[in-house]
Design an enzyme around this catalytic site. Sequence first.
Site: not given
Ligand code: 5GP
Length: 181
Positions: A95, A99
């Site tokens: 991925d 985050d």
């Molecule tokens: P998680 O919080 O589950 O790790 O991330 C969820 C999704 O949020 C990620 O797969 C990504 O698509 C989006 N995301 C989280 N942080 C960022 C960021 O800093 N930039 C971008 N472009 N997408 C993010």
Amino acid sequence: MDDKFYVSYNTVHKLVKNLAAKILGSGFDPDVIVAIGSGGFIPARIIKTFINRPIYAVGISYYGVDKKHRDHPTKIQWIDEVADQLRGKNVLLIDEVDDTRATLAYCVGELLSYKPQEIAVLVLHNKLKKKDVEFPPEIRRYYPALEIEDKWIKYPWDAEDIDEHTELERRMLEETGEVRI
Ligand code: 5GP
């Protein structure tokens, strides 16, 4: 300049190339690549240049197919039909960003139900922050290409003007004194 973290296509390519070398160097020999969409699609295609394996795409989102927001990740596209391809296999899960970790951990949990040999997790960026969830103990190989502070990352595939985006990365690196990879 704003407080976003800009990443150009060239940087993505080089980060992925480094990841490929790292994973092969660790002795992990993947059978298949699983890309989490949509952010993992382009990194997965690039990694295929260095580790040529079939790519399976999965779609995970906080928005279901009905477009309603959920408080947890949910599948919007999945790979039940290829479950046999994962059983006993080494899976490279990719991925773009880790985050809160909710998406990756959910995906890992679902893939483990196919009884793969091992799952290695690759991301371009890991944000250094407290995660909402941890990986299960089955995950012994986790490779972020870069660890960064908790900032919003601007990926090139979201840019409407790619020249401006690339220039913003150049200025960011100049201002922060970071070395271009
Ligand atoms: P998680 O919080 O589950 O790790 O991330 C969820 C999704 O949020 C990620 O797969 C990504 O698509 C989006 N995301 C989280 N942080 C960022 C960021 O800093 N930039 C971008 N472009 N997408 C993010």
